[in-house]
Design a protein around this motif. Structure first.
Motif, PDB file in Angstrom:
ATOM      1  N   THR A   1      89.350 -95.428  50.980  1.00 41.29           N
ATOM      2  CA  THR A   1      89.662 -96.812  51.351  1.00 41.29           C
ATOM      3  C   THR A   1      88.830 -97.249  52.552  1.00 41.29           C
ATOM      4  N   LYS A   2      88.823 -96.452  53.606  1.00 37.32           N
ATOM      5  CA  LYS A   2      88.054 -96.808  54.790  1.00 37.32           C
ATOM      6  C   LYS A   2      86.557 -96.655  54.509  1.00 37.32           C
ATOM      7  N   PRO A   3      85.706 -97.393  55.247  1.00 35.40           N
ATOM      8  CA  PRO A   3      84.258 -97.284  55.041  1.00 35.40           C
ATOM      9  C   PRO A   3      83.735 -95.855  55.149  1.00 35.40           C
ATOM     10  N   ALA A   4      84.301 -95.075  56.070  1.00 40.14           N
ATOM     11  CA  ALA A   4      83.820 -93.702  56.249  1.00 40.14           C
ATOM     12  C   ALA A   4      84.025 -92.850  55.008  1.00 40.14           C
ATOM     13  N   ASP A   5      84.972 -93.254  54.158  1.00 46.31           N
ATOM     14  CA  ASP A   5      85.260 -92.491  52.948  1.00 46.31           C
ATOM     15  C   ASP A   5      84.614 -93.094  51.701  1.00 46.31           C
TER      16      ASP A   5
ATOM     17  N   ALA B   1      76.644 -91.735  52.075  1.00 44.23           N
ATOM     18  CA  ALA B   1      75.314 -91.810  51.472  1.00 44.23           C
ATOM     19  C   ALA B   1      75.185 -90.887  50.270  1.00 44.23           C
ATOM     20  N   ASP B   2      75.786 -89.706  50.348  1.00 42.08           N
ATOM     21  CA  ASP B   2      75.666 -88.754  49.247  1.00 42.08           C
ATOM     22  C   ASP B   2      76.295 -89.298  47.967  1.00 42.08           C
ATOM     23  N   ARG B   3      77.453 -89.915  48.088  1.00 43.82           N
ATOM     24  CA  ARG B   3      78.118 -90.460  46.900  1.00 43.82           C
ATOM     25  C   ARG B   3      77.346 -91.645  46.330  1.00 43.82           C
TER      26      ARG B   3
ATOM     27  N   ALA C   1      73.786 -93.735  41.996  1.00 40.33           N
ATOM     28  CA  ALA C   1      72.519 -94.304  41.518  1.00 40.33           C
ATOM     29  C   ALA C   1      71.927 -93.439  40.416  1.00 40.33           C
ATOM     30  N   LYS C   2      71.926 -92.149  40.617  1.00 44.20           N
ATOM     31  CA  LYS C   2      71.358 -91.252  39.606  1.00 44.20           C
ATOM     32  C   LYS C   2      72.182 -91.259  38.328  1.00 44.20           C
ATOM     33  N   ALA C   3      73.501 -91.242  38.476  1.00 45.38           N
ATOM     34  CA  ALA C   3      74.368 -91.199  37.296  1.00 45.38           C
ATOM     35  C   ALA C   3      74.267 -92.490  36.477  1.00 45.38           C
ATOM     36  N   SER C   4      73.980 -93.598  37.133  1.00 46.23           N
ATOM     37  CA  SER C   4      73.922 -94.886  36.429  1.00 46.23           C
ATOM     38  C   SER C   4      72.519 -95.231  35.945  1.00 46.23           C
ATOM     39  N   GLY C   5      71.538 -94.419  36.312  1.00 45.68           N
ATOM     40  CA  GLY C   5      70.168 -94.675  35.881  1.00 45.68           C
ATOM     41  C   GLY C   5      69.428 -95.693  36.720  1.00 45.68           C
ATOM     42  N   ALA C   6      69.911 -95.956  37.931  1.00 42.28           N
ATOM     43  CA  ALA C   6      69.248 -96.941  38.793  1.00 42.28           C
ATOM     44  C   ALA C   6      67.942 -96.377  39.335  1.00 42.28           C
ATOM     45  N   GLN C   7      66.927 -97.245  39.429  1.00 47.19           N
ATOM     46  CA  GLN C   7      65.652 -96.844  40.038  1.00 47.19           C
ATOM     47  C   GLN C   7      65.584 -97.173  41.524  1.00 47.19           C
ATOM     48  N   ALA C   8      66.460 -98.063  41.988  1.00 49.76           N
ATOM     49  CA  ALA C   8      66.375 -98.517  43.369  1.00 49.76           C
ATOM     50  C   ALA C   8      67.768 -98.767  43.935  1.00 49.76           C
ATOM     51  N   ILE C   9      67.849 -98.737  45.267  1.00 47.04           N
ATOM     52  CA  ILE C   9      69.104 -99.009  45.977  1.00 47.04           C
ATOM     53  C   ILE C   9      68.848-100.093  47.012  1.00 47.04           C
TER      54      ILE C   9
ATOM     55  N   PRO D   1      70.559-101.921  50.174  1.00 46.96           N
ATOM     56  CA  PRO D   1      71.676-101.651  51.088  1.00 46.96           C
ATOM     57  C   PRO D   1      72.448-102.881  51.527  1.00 46.96           C
ATOM     58  N   GLY D   2      71.971-104.091  51.186  1.00 48.56           N
ATOM     59  CA  GLY D   2      72.643-105.287  51.683  1.00 48.56           C
ATOM     60  C   GLY D   2      72.514-105.384  53.186  1.00 48.56           C
ATOM     61  N   TYR D   3      73.593-105.787  53.868  1.00 49.27           N
ATOM     62  CA  TYR D   3      73.610-105.726  55.325  1.00 49.27           C
ATOM     63  C   TYR D   3      74.931-105.141  55.769  1.00 49.27           C
ATOM     64  N   GLY D   4      74.919-104.513  56.956  1.00 51.18           N
ATOM     65  CA  GLY D   4      76.084-103.755  57.392  1.00 51.18           C
ATOM     66  C   GLY D   4      76.067-102.372  56.781  1.00 51.18           C
ATOM     67  N   PHE D   5      77.104-101.601  57.052  1.00 56.61           N
ATOM     68  CA  PHE D   5      77.244-100.238  56.532  1.00 56.61           C
ATOM     69  C   PHE D   5      75.969 -99.428  56.783  1.00 56.61           C
ATOM     70  N   LEU D   6      75.266 -98.995  55.715  1.00 51.10           N
ATOM     71  CA  LEU D   6      74.121 -98.088  55.853  1.00 51.10           C
ATOM     72  C   LEU D   6      72.780 -98.816  55.830  1.00 51.10           C
ATOM     73  N   SER D   7      72.793-100.130  55.949  1.00 53.48           N
ATOM     74  CA  SER D   7      71.547-100.887  55.776  1.00 53.48           C
ATOM     75  C   SER D   7      70.505-100.582  56.841  1.00 53.48           C
ATOM     76  N   GLU D   8      70.914-100.132  58.024  1.00 60.89           N
ATOM     77  CA  GLU D   8      69.966 -99.808  59.080  1.00 60.89           C
ATOM     78  C   GLU D   8      70.064 -98.335  59.474  1.00 60.89           C
ATOM     79  N   ASN D   9      70.360 -97.505  58.489  1.00 58.51           N
ATOM     80  CA  ASN D   9      70.485 -96.069  58.711  1.00 58.51           C
ATOM     81  C   ASN D   9      69.233 -95.377  58.176  1.00 58.51           C
ATOM     82  N   ALA D  10      68.421 -94.863  59.082  1.00 53.76           N
ATOM     83  CA  ALA D  10      67.146 -94.247  58.697  1.00 53.76           C
ATOM     84  C   ALA D  10      67.354 -93.015  57.822  1.00 53.76           C
ATOM     85  N   ASP D  11      68.394 -92.233  58.112  1.00 52.86           N
ATOM     86  CA  ASP D  11      68.656 -91.042  57.300  1.00 52.86           C
ATOM     87  C   ASP D  11      68.992 -91.423  55.862  1.00 52.86           C
ATOM     88  N   PHE D  12      69.687 -92.531  55.690  1.00 47.80           N
ATOM     89  CA  PHE D  12      70.007 -93.019  54.345  1.00 47.80           C
ATOM     90  C   PHE D  12      68.724 -93.392  53.608  1.00 47.80           C
ATOM     91  N   ALA D  13      67.834 -94.096  54.286  1.00 46.67           N
ATOM     92  CA  ALA D  13      66.558 -94.476  53.663  1.00 46.67           C
ATOM     93  C   ALA D  13      65.742 -93.247  53.283  1.00 46.67           C
TER      94      ALA D  13
END
Length: 648
Positions: free
Chosen positions: A54-58, A63-65, A70-78, A80-92
């Motif tokens: 429920t909470k953002p941390a979960d 990032a792993d989930r 993305a892989k399970a759905s066949g997406a080629q790209a992600i 991030p929108g804004y907020g959450f992980l959008s400015e997280n270098a490790d996520f990129a």
């Protein structure tokens, strides 16, 4: 080519990105938490994946989930929108390492600008003017205390990662520094997973002007003019407009070129925003760079005629920018407001609950609404409280202002407290119309913007009774003049008058024994109640939803229902010394202990709602009699938290 795109976000931005992607023929994937499975963005997507929690941390910060989805759905790209992980270098970096496309800048650029401290050091080296402050790695209280003394109070604490006003506190004196720093660090950790802070001089009466930049993978970079975002509360933007009023062409060009140089210095790619403080003398100071799309990007789209999300997707696929600097148009003026679930009369406390009534204004012809909610949705305390963005464009600023005012007046929201009426007051304020803008606008005009709502006087109750009777379920057509038995005249054949109507609104009760409908009519199709006053006819918005009636009274929606006086008679009164939760949320800190003597204003506990912290303080001098919650507890609005007894 991107055939399937996963949007690693929620709310209106996820919906907005999906609509553009689907228009370009790209399949969309939504990720959502357990409580967002029926949210608008999850229903709009071609594929929806539950991240759990429920909470953002979960959920949205996992990032792993997200990459697994993305892989399970066949997406080629992600995206991030804004907020959450959008400015997280490790996520990129994780996305790139997984062989997927990150619709955003390189991780190195996020590293350089995503940290406010690192960005300021970089800009200082490049000779860009900075606001005095401390941006170092030492995060000890004593270090911040020494820096604040050197800078001089008031100072501004800011999270080095992220934005949106989260983890940001104004500190007026040294005695407030420790508590403010601890609170800001908790907010930053909760919102961005990074508790590091910086401190800088709090510039008085500045304007907040930002430049929209865009760069491609071929070394091209442009600026798409500027936005004024000066009207803020709690350091979060409320009203944004483009272009910024009153800027000379020389100043506009100087700020734009400085922003482009900053982006080129770090090898930037994609959409970004360079934010400046602008003082009355026309001097500007670098604040930060947001390495993502901004909430306020629609006003830039309105004055340029460009779809910035489409630009992002094309740049991510290696295409060059579609325009050079000289080709970017600037037509008219656009203003945007953010509709929040919050209570302006209670220091903008976040609100949660169910949107029992939600009607957006008409769009088209320069009118736009970006939303991620619909009527009946549940507004959770775990996420940002923004419901929608309302945007109006006009040939002039005044045309845009009046158009947006009309949109606000034709927006209906009830069931959850919002800032709708507050936004209307800002747009209608003479100082706003006169372009008298700075970041202290709301504080300066509080008396006009936050005055008490219209009294629920006898005129209101008479209107409410008529509306209640006329909006009872009927046919689809506008009603004919009411028959005797449709009214409440109190008449009974051969018996004493005994009719009663018990109405309740805003915890106030009213009893009617006689209601005349001779001068009133209601049209369900338009949801308009008309009162014929002889010389004039006055119309009111009235909407019946099940057992509730929503009546617009002096610009504010009032929820009205009936009650049974016999059932009410047995209800017990709550303790006068009890402190109740002002909103839904979670308890992050408890300072009060049973038996403790406290002074008025002393903090007793801290609640977190929608990623912001709120202190519950002692109303008077007294003793803590009981504490009914513990750290980590999830509580609902109205829950008894602490019981106090006043000192003799």
């Amino acid at each position: 080519m991107i055939n399937t795109l996963l949007i690693a976000n929620r709310g209106e931005i996820a919906c907005r990105i999906m609509r553009t992607a689907q228009r370009l023929g790209i399949k969309t994937v939504a990720v959502h938490s357990d409580i967002d499975q029926h949210a608008s963005h999850a229903k709009l997507a071609d594929i929806a994946v539950n991240l759990g929690g429920t909470k953002p941390a979960d959920s949205y910060l996992r990032a792993d989930r997200i990459i697994q989805a993305a892989k399970a759905s066949g997406a080629q790209a992600i995206h991030p929108g804004y907020g959450f992980l959008s400015e997280n270098a490790d996520f990129a970096r994780s996305i790139e390492a997984s062989g997927l496309i990150f619709v955003g800048p390189p991780a190195s650029a996020i590293d350089a600008m995503g940290s406010k401290s690192a960005a300021k050091a970089l800009m200082e080296k490049a000779g860009v003017p900075l606001v005095p402050g401390y941006h170092g790695d030492d995060q000890q209280l004593d270090t911040f205390r020494a820096a604040s003394q050197e800078i001089g109070y008031p100072v501004l604490l800011k999270a080095t990662a992220g934005g949106g006003g989260k983890g940001m506190k104004v500190v007026e004196s040294e005695r407030d520094l420790a508590d403010a720093l601890a609170s800001a660090q908790r907010e930053a950790q909760s919102s961005f997973g990074d508790a590091r802070m910086l401190v800088e001089k709090y510039v008085l009466q500045p304007r907040h002007v930002e430049i929209q930049v865009f760069a491609d993978q071929h070394g091209n970079a442009v600026y798409l003019h500027e936005r004024d975002c000066s009207i803020q509360r709690r350091h979060q933007k409320v009203v944004e407009e483009a272009p910024a009023p009153g800027l000379s062409e020389q100043l506009r060009k100087a700020m734009g070129e400085a922003a482009v140089k900053a982006a080129q210095a770090i090898g930037y790619v994609g959409a970004g925003t360079v934010e400046f403080l602008l003082d009355a003398r026309g001097e500007f100071f670098f604040m930060e760079m947001n390495t993502r799309l901004q909430v306020e990007h629609p006003v830039t789209e309105a004055i340029t005629g460009q779809d910035l999300v489409a630009w992002q997707l094309r740049v991510a696929q290696g295409e060059p920018l579609p325009m050079t600097q000289e080709q970017i148009p600037l037509h008219g003026h656009a203003i945007e407001v953010r509709l929040y679930a919050e209570d302006p009369d209670q220091d903008f406390l976040p609100a949660s609950g169910t949107l029992t009534l939600y009607r957006e204004p008409s769009t088209g012809r320069g009118r736009r609404v970006d939303s991620g909610v619909s009527e009946g949705d549940s507004i959770s305390p775990f996420y940002d409280p923004m419901l929608a963005k309302l945007v109006a464009w006009g040939e002039t600023r005044e045309q845009a202002r009046l158009e947006l005012l009309d949109m606000l007046r034709n927006t209906s929201v009830a069931g959850v407290k919002t800032n709708l009426r507050f936004l209307e007051k800002i747009l209608a304020h003479p100082a706003f119309a006169a372009q008298e803008l700075d970041t202290g606008f709301i504080a300066k005009h509080t008396a006009q913007l936050l005055h008490k709502p219209a009294e629920l006087d006898s005129s209101f109750w008479n209107l409410a009774a008529k509306a209640w009777l006329l909006t009872r379920p009927a046919g689809d057509d506008c009603p004919t003049p009411p028959a005797l038995w449709q009214q409440l005249p109190g008449w009974r054949a051969g018996l004493p008058t005994q009719s009663r109507l018990h109405l309740r609104c805003a915890e106030l009760d009213q009893v009617f024994s006689s209601v005349s409908l001779n001068n009133a009519s209601y049209c369900p199709n338009s949801e308009l109640l008309t009162i014929d006053e002889g010389a004039q006819k006055v119309r009111y918005r009235a909407v019946r939803k099940g057992a509730d009636l929503y009546l617009n009274w002096h610009g504010a929606w009032q929820q009205i229902n009936t009650y049974d006086p016999i059932e009410e008679a047995g209800h017990a009164q709550q303790s006068a010394g009890g402190l109740q939760a002002p909103m839904n949320g979670s308890v992050v800190r408890v300072m009060a202990t049973v038996g403790q003597q406290v002074e008025a204003g002393a903090p007793l506990l801290v609640l977190e709602a929608m990623k912001m912290e709120h202190s519950i303080r002692a109303p008077t001098n007294g003793r803590v009699k009981a504490v009914f919650c513990g750290e980590g507890d999830l509580i609902s609005e109205g829950t008894m938290l602490v019981e106090m007894e006043e000192s003799e």
